[in-house]
Design an enzyme around this catalytic site. Structure first.
Site, PDB file in Angstrom:
ATOM      1  NE  ARG A 193     -12.721 -71.641 -89.659  1.00  0.00           N
ATOM      2  CZ  ARG A 193     -13.052 -70.472 -89.120  1.00  0.00           C
ATOM      3  NH1 ARG A 193     -14.310 -70.176 -88.921  1.00  0.00           N
ATOM      4  NH2 ARG A 193     -12.139 -69.588 -88.796  1.00  0.00           N
ATOM      5  CG  HIS A 228     -21.802 -57.607 -94.166  1.00  0.00           C
ATOM      6  ND1 HIS A 228     -20.805 -58.014 -93.306  1.00  0.00           N
ATOM      7  CD2 HIS A 228     -21.246 -56.686 -94.983  1.00  0.00           C
ATOM      8  CE1 HIS A 228     -19.701 -57.372 -93.602  1.00  0.00           C
ATOM      9  NE2 HIS A 228     -19.928 -56.561 -94.614  1.00  0.00           N
ATOM     10  CG  ASP A 272     -21.721 -68.875-100.131  1.00  0.00           C
ATOM     11  OD1 ASP A 272     -20.945 -68.241 -99.369  1.00  0.00           O
ATOM     12  OD2 ASP A 272     -21.902 -68.535-101.308  1.00  0.00           O
TER      13      ASP A 272
HETATM   14  C1  GAR Z   1     -24.129 -55.809 -86.860  1.00  0.00           C
HETATM   15  O1  GAR Z   1     -23.823 -54.526 -87.350  1.00  0.00           O
HETATM   16  C2  GAR Z   1     -24.001 -56.848 -87.960  1.00  0.00           C
HETATM   17  O2  GAR Z   1     -24.416 -56.367 -89.209  1.00  0.00           O
HETATM   18  C3  GAR Z   1     -22.514 -57.103 -87.935  1.00  0.00           C
HETATM   19  O3  GAR Z   1     -22.187 -57.140 -86.575  1.00  0.00           O
HETATM   20  C4  GAR Z   1     -23.075 -56.279 -85.866  1.00  0.00           C
HETATM   21  C5  GAR Z   1     -23.692 -57.061 -84.726  1.00  0.00           C
HETATM   22  O4  GAR Z   1     -24.482 -56.234 -83.914  1.00  0.00           O
HETATM   23  N1  GAR Z   1     -22.185 -58.322 -88.602  1.00  0.00           N
HETATM   24  C6  GAR Z   1     -21.109 -58.480 -89.382  1.00  0.00           C
HETATM   25  O5  GAR Z   1     -20.273 -57.624 -89.543  1.00  0.00           O
HETATM   26  C7  GAR Z   1     -21.011 -59.846 -90.059  1.00  0.00           C
HETATM   27  N2  GAR Z   1     -19.985 -59.860 -91.048  1.00  0.00           N
HETATM   28  P1  GAR Z   1     -25.588 -56.842 -82.970  1.00  0.00           P
HETATM   29  O6  GAR Z   1     -24.868 -57.932 -82.139  1.00  0.00           O
HETATM   30  O7  GAR Z   1     -26.023 -55.706 -82.122  1.00  0.00           O
HETATM   31  O8  GAR Z   1     -26.681 -57.425 -83.817  1.00  0.00           O
END
Ligand code: GAR
Length: 199
Positions: free
Chosen positions: A64, A108, A140
């Protein structure tokens, strides 16, 4: 002009919504770089098709810390003002977060602090909540945890599947993420405890 760095891992629809807001003049910013940790990400293809600088920095097999150092170097070389995680499915190191304090946003698909982590829409459905939604927040080093800029609610309807609920929430994500970026870039806000207070 403020410079955005977009980090994504997959489909890239939130990135597209941001790019649309920039193109429409709703967001006074430019997309300086799109970075994916996965070569096959559709978001990377879209970025290239739309003429944005786009690179893949593969994360597979890398510690990471090493990975995040590569990200930091790329973002610094592009001189970005704000980093927008748009479906970037990796936890960032404390070192990365320290490099860009209050300059990283995430979207999110739940009303945080409910349902952090993966498959938030499925978690909401299985928990039986009647309302879910999405959260645009500062990042963060903790998972889906920083101060909240904006949220929007979406109803959970009888008969919803993870797919139908995700689609309803996604519409709101596309709307509030650009708005949150606009608020943060405009300045005139401060953090009080965990609260983002906009003047
Ligand atoms: C979205 O729903 C975003 O909110 C989620 O992944 C998807 C990506 O879609 N993110 C998370 O869950 C972060 N923890 P996209 O590639 O079409 O924007």
């Amino acid at each position: 002009m403020k410079r955005l760095g977009i980090l994504l891992s997959g489909r890239g629809s939130n990135f597209e919504a941001i790019a649309d807001s920039v193109a429409a003049g709703r967001l006074d910013a430019e997309i300086a770089i799109v970075i994916s940790n996965r070569r096959e990400a559709r978001g990377l293809e879209i970025a290239r098709a739309r003429g944005f600088p786009a690179v893949c920095i593969p994360s597979k097999g890398l510690p990471r810390e090493d990975y995040d150092r590569q990200l930091i170097a790329e973002l610094k070389s592009r001189d970005v003002d704000l980093i927008c995680l748009a479906g970037f499915m990796r936890l960032l190191t404390a070192e990365f977060c320290r490099e860009f304090p209050m300059r990283i946003l995430n979207i999110h698909p739940s009303l945080l602090p409910a349902f952090p982590g993966l498959d938030a829409q499925k978690q909401a459905l299985e928990h039986g909540v009647k309302i879910s939604g999405c959260t645009a927040h500062f990042v963060d080093e903790h998972l889906d945890a920083g101060p909240i800029v904006l949220q929007a609610a979406a109803a959970v309807l009888a008969g919803d599947t993870a797919e139908t609920l995700s689609a309803r929430i996604l519409k709101e994500e596309h709307r509030i993420y650009s708005e949150a970026i606009r608020i943060v870039l405009a300045g005139g806000w401060r953090i009080e405890g965990r609260r983002v207070v906009v003047d």
